[in-house]
Design an enzyme around this catalytic site. Structure first.
Site, short mmCIF file in Angstrom:
data_model
loop_
_atom_site.label_atom_id
_atom_site.label_comp_id
_atom_site.label_asym_id
_atom_site.label_seq_id
_atom_site.Cartn_x
_atom_site.Cartn_y
_atom_site.Cartn_z
N HIS A 211 0.63 -1.16 0.03
CA HIS A 211 -0.06 -0.03 -0.05
C HIS A 211 0.81 1.23 0.06
O HIS A 211 0.59 2.09 -0.75
CB HIS A 211 -0.92 0.12 1.21
CG HIS A 211 -1.95 1.13 1.12
ND1 HIS A 211 -2.08 2.15 2.18
CD2 HIS A 211 -2.95 1.43 0.27
CE1 HIS A 211 -2.99 2.64 1.90
NE2 HIS A 211 -3.58 2.54 0.53
N HIS A 215 0.86 4.07 -3.42
CA HIS A 215 1.04 5.55 -3.10
C HIS A 215 2.24 6.16 -3.52
O HIS A 215 2.11 7.35 -3.90
CB HIS A 215 0.52 5.94 -1.87
CG HIS A 215 -1.13 5.66 -1.56
ND1 HIS A 215 -1.93 6.47 -2.19
CD2 HIS A 215 -1.62 4.49 -1.12
CE1 HIS A 215 -3.26 5.89 -2.04
NE2 HIS A 215 -2.97 4.74 -1.39
N HIS A 240 -8.14 -0.19 -4.90
CA HIS A 240 -8.77 -0.17 -3.54
C HIS A 240 -10.10 -1.07 -3.38
O HIS A 240 -10.40 -1.71 -2.44
CB HIS A 240 -8.99 1.39 -3.01
CG HIS A 240 -7.69 2.08 -2.88
ND1 HIS A 240 -6.91 2.59 -3.73
CD2 HIS A 240 -7.04 2.11 -1.54
CE1 HIS A 240 -5.82 3.02 -3.13
NE2 HIS A 240 -5.84 2.93 -1.77
N GLU A 352 -10.26 10.84 -5.00
CA GLU A 352 -9.07 10.48 -4.17
C GLU A 352 -8.71 11.81 -3.35
O GLU A 352 -8.78 11.44 -1.88
CB GLU A 352 -8.02 10.26 -5.09
CG GLU A 352 -6.67 9.55 -4.37
CD GLU A 352 -5.53 9.20 -5.04
OE1 GLU A 352 -5.75 9.23 -6.27
OE2 GLU A 352 -4.71 8.91 -4.50
N HIS A 371 -9.40 10.24 5.54
CA HIS A 371 -8.04 9.79 6.17
C HIS A 371 -7.63 10.89 7.10
O HIS A 371 -7.44 10.46 8.37
CB HIS A 371 -7.17 9.51 5.34
CG HIS A 371 -6.96 8.32 4.53
ND1 HIS A 371 -6.38 7.01 5.22
CD2 HIS A 371 -7.68 7.75 3.31
CE1 HIS A 371 -6.50 6.12 4.16
NE2 HIS A 371 -7.40 6.42 3.09
N HIS A 407 -13.25 2.86 3.24
CA HIS A 407 -12.69 2.52 1.63
C HIS A 407 -13.83 1.79 1.17
O HIS A 407 -14.34 1.69 -0.23
CB HIS A 407 -11.33 1.68 1.36
CG HIS A 407 -10.34 2.86 1.20
ND1 HIS A 407 -10.09 3.38 -0.09
CD2 HIS A 407 -9.40 3.44 2.03
CE1 HIS A 407 -9.18 4.12 -0.10
NE2 HIS A 407 -8.77 4.12 1.18
#
Ligand code: CUO
Length: 688
Positions: A211, A215, A240, A352, A371, A407
């Site tokens: 992960h 990113h 995702h 996003e 987040h 998610h």
């Protein structure tokens, strides 16, 4: 010194991130000859003394070119002992500046020079990230292989208790006689917490490394060369989506229902998470998220962040409006249609959000801010001077159960959009003349269609991330899920003519829902996890396709996930050139879900689609493309023209309620079983 050696030296800057740059680094004890003017103020007065003291230990001196230095300015606002989060707009901006400086250097000498200069001034996480992105994107450094992130910052992956023991081992026991330190399997919670059944997945080192690397390869902020990659918004959705599908598969294996979307953002979050990680850089424990906390408006001057929960709601409503009206509105008020094939890419960038979003003012920064809200749930106005929780860092976010609830929400929005698209009719799915007659999956010495999982223990070296400790490896031993390797045997009858090409698409899903009932296709389609995708050439008549699980297009091998550059550096050529992009990929040991001791019933799906309609014209020869399904291919187009997730990314055509009804002759389903055995085996030659 060859040009390659010179470049390799850049990688030494990732070693022991808090130790000053003049202390010898790497296996060869190389030391940078730091110009006096580059020294941090703290060391300037004792420069000569320092060089004499540490220089003696060095067996190799690396020259550092003295150049006119840029002003690091705002980049220095983030202290050396702070945590760093890409989800925070301020931190993103600082990272963007440093990346631009690194990308702007004219050659490797200058890059090394500015990197040496900034390393002891800039926050170590920020430095690592910016230099990684720069190395990945500069033409002259693309052939470098980045060390696994766990090598530099093991504290983001490993129980904090391990480090006290690791330090003891490193200090007392000489290199060569050291024993691995075992990371306990159940250290973050007890079985009183049902969510803890999934800890083996959420806290898996390889999954979290994947992960983080994903990113890193797909940043959402920075210059166009860094951000604007082929179908990156769509890949954000798909990678995702697959994480959620895989998580649900594991949940059903463990007799838990599918993850519930986090929908009510003003209500308390029931489940807690206590990470038990300490940051070695920030010298602080990562904050815990206790049960029944509620997110609140953020007002943290230190992060330059002021955001209301209502903003999140507004962005969501505007995105839903775009989904249902079929277009988005850009900054100048023009309408951009969400077309059948490209709409998902735009939507991915909006949700996003990345800086490719056509209108960040209007559609906001929904997923990233989610987040941030969660990661500051414990201190939304900074009154306790606390930093963010694990949800604030892509290296740690997947540990927290709320990650999956968030998610799952995001994915459901994407599914809402997908449900507005034309459904695949039989013509869009079929490959006339091609019939899949039989599928069998086998493990060595096993019965057909029976797969096995178990625990395995492997070792990972922590020492490169342990600053100010004696040299030489110190291993942590961790326990992870593993499966017996398996082989697909697929029988295909081709009456379409000789030399026909097809894409073989292999997926797996649970056979029954939580209640033990067969699925409706419209639900089961979201649970299919991709296992493999590869091109086949079919001769006229019967063909047997044999393919082993280690070749999967979603995974990278264990050694690459944890690569220790001293031991497993590939030797030259193309293998080397693509090594670092290859750090992205689902860890091979997690290819299969756990299954269950009594044998978990699954459905293996195989489709051969017409390659003429899938083909992307480009050469990928010699390029690392073995984990392309979730990671794409470096500097290339995504190697499959179909929508990601095809054929499961749309609602089914009329009168299709079940998987069987969905099948055209070029598809087939085979029942299979995943049997989990609760035993632990050691990895042969376990050290990575
Ligand atoms: Cu990967 Cu939310 O995007 O973590």
């Amino acid at each position: 010194m060859t040009a390659t050696d010179k470049k390799q030296n850049l990688l030494l800057l990732f070693d022991r991130p808090q130790e000053p740059v003049f202390i010898p680094k790497g296996p060869k004890k190389s030391s940078f000859n730091v110009p006096q003017s580059y020294l941090a103020d703290r060391y300037k007065p004792i420069g000569v003394e320092l060089f004499n003291r540490f220089g003696e230990d060095a067996s190799e001196k690396i020259p550092v070119k003295e150049i006119a230095l840029p002003n690091l300015g705002e980049i220095l606002d983030l202290g050396r002992h702070e945590n760093f989060s890409l989800f925070l707009p301020k931190h993103r901006r600082l990272a963007g500046r440093l990346i631009d400086i690194f990308l702007g250097m004219r050659n490797v000498d200058e890059l090394q020079s500015i990197a040496v200069f900034s390393r002891d001034r800039v926050n170590p996480y920020l430095f690592n990230y910016a230099l990684s992105v720069a190395i990945l994107h500069r033409k002259d450094t693309q052939d470098l292989d980045l060390p696994s992130f766990i090598q530099s910052f093991p504290d983001k992956y490993v129980d904090s208790k391990v480090f006290t023991r690791a330090r003891e081992e490193a200090t007392i026991v000489p290199d060569g006689n050291r024993e691995p330190i075992e990371i306990p399997r159940d250290y973050t919670a007890s079985n009183l917490e049902t969510e803890h059944r999934l800890a083996y997945f959420r806290e898996d080192l390889g999954i979290n490394l994947h992960h983080w690397h994903w990113h890193l390869v797909y940043p959402f902020e920075g210059s166009p060369t860094v951000v604007n990659k082929n179908r990156r918004g769509e890949l954000f959705y798909y990678m995702h989506q697959q994480i959620i599908a895989r998580y649900n598969f594991e949940r059903l294996s463990n007799k838990l229902k599918r993850v519930e979307r986090w929908t009510d953002w003003k209500a308390p979050i029931e489940e807690a998470y206590f990470p038990k990680l300490d940051s070695l850089v920030a010298s602080r424990a990562w904050p815990a998220r206790v049960a029944r906390q509620t997110i609140s408006n953020l007002n943290r001057e230190v992060d330059q962040i002021q955001q209301d929960v209502d903003d999140l709601i507004r962005w969501r409503d505007r995105i839903y409006a775009a989904i249902h009206s079929g277009f988005v509105t850009n900054e100048s008020g023009q309408q951009i249609p969400l077309t059948e094939n490209e709409g998902i890419d735009i939507l991915g960038n909006i949700m996003e959000s990345s800086n490719l979003s056509p209108n960040r003012t209007f559609y906001g920064d929904m997923h990233n801010m989610g987040h941030v809200f969660i990661s500051y749930i414990h201190d939304p106005d900074h009154r306790h001077l606390e930093s963010f929780g694990v949800m604030g860092d892509s290296a740690t976010a997947m540990r927290d159960p709320i990650f999956y609830r968030w998610h799952a929400y995001i994915d459901d929005m994407f599914q809402e959009y997908k449900a507005t698209l034309p459904r695949y009719n039989e013509e869009n799915l079929n490959y006339p003349g091609v019939t899949v007659d039989k599928i069998e999956v086998m493990v060595q010495g096993g019965k057909p269609n029976m797969l096995n999982t178990f625990w395995q223990q492997s070792d990972v070296d922590l020492s490169r991330g342990m600053d100010f400790q004696p040299r030489g490896p110190v291993f942590a031993r961790f326990t992870h899920l593993q499966h017996q390797p398996f082989t697909y045997n697929i029988t295909v009858n081709n009456q379409a003519g000789a030399g026909k090409m097809g894409t073989c698409r292999v997926f797996l899903a649970p056979k029954f829902d939580e209640r033990g009932n067969p699925w409706l296709f419209r639900d089961q389609k979201n649970l299919f996890i991709e296992l493999d995708k590869f091109v086949v050439t079919l001769r006229q008549g019967m063909n047997t396709i044999t393919r082993t699980s280690d070749l999967s297009s979603v995974t990278i091998p264990f050694e690459r996930t944890f690569r220790n550059l001293d031991n497993s550096r590939p030797t030259g050529g193309e293998a080397l050139a693509q090594f670092n992009f290859c750090g992205c990929g689902w860890p091979a040991h997690m290819l299969l879900p756990m299954g269950s001791p009594e044998g978990f019933q699954c459905q293996l799906f195989v489709m051969i689609s017409n390659y003429e309609l899938d083909r992307v014209n480009q050469t990928t020869e010699g390029v690392c493309n073995d984990s392309a399904s979730y990671c794409g291919i470096k500097d290339k187009l995504y190697p499959d023209r179909r929508s990601m997730g095809y054929p499961f990314d749309r609602m089914p055509r009329p009168r299709v309620d079940t998987l069987q009804q969905f099948l055209t002759t070029n598809m087939r389903v085979q029942d299979c079983i995943i049997k989990f055995t609760d035993r632990v085996v050691q990895r042969p030659a376990a050290r990575t």
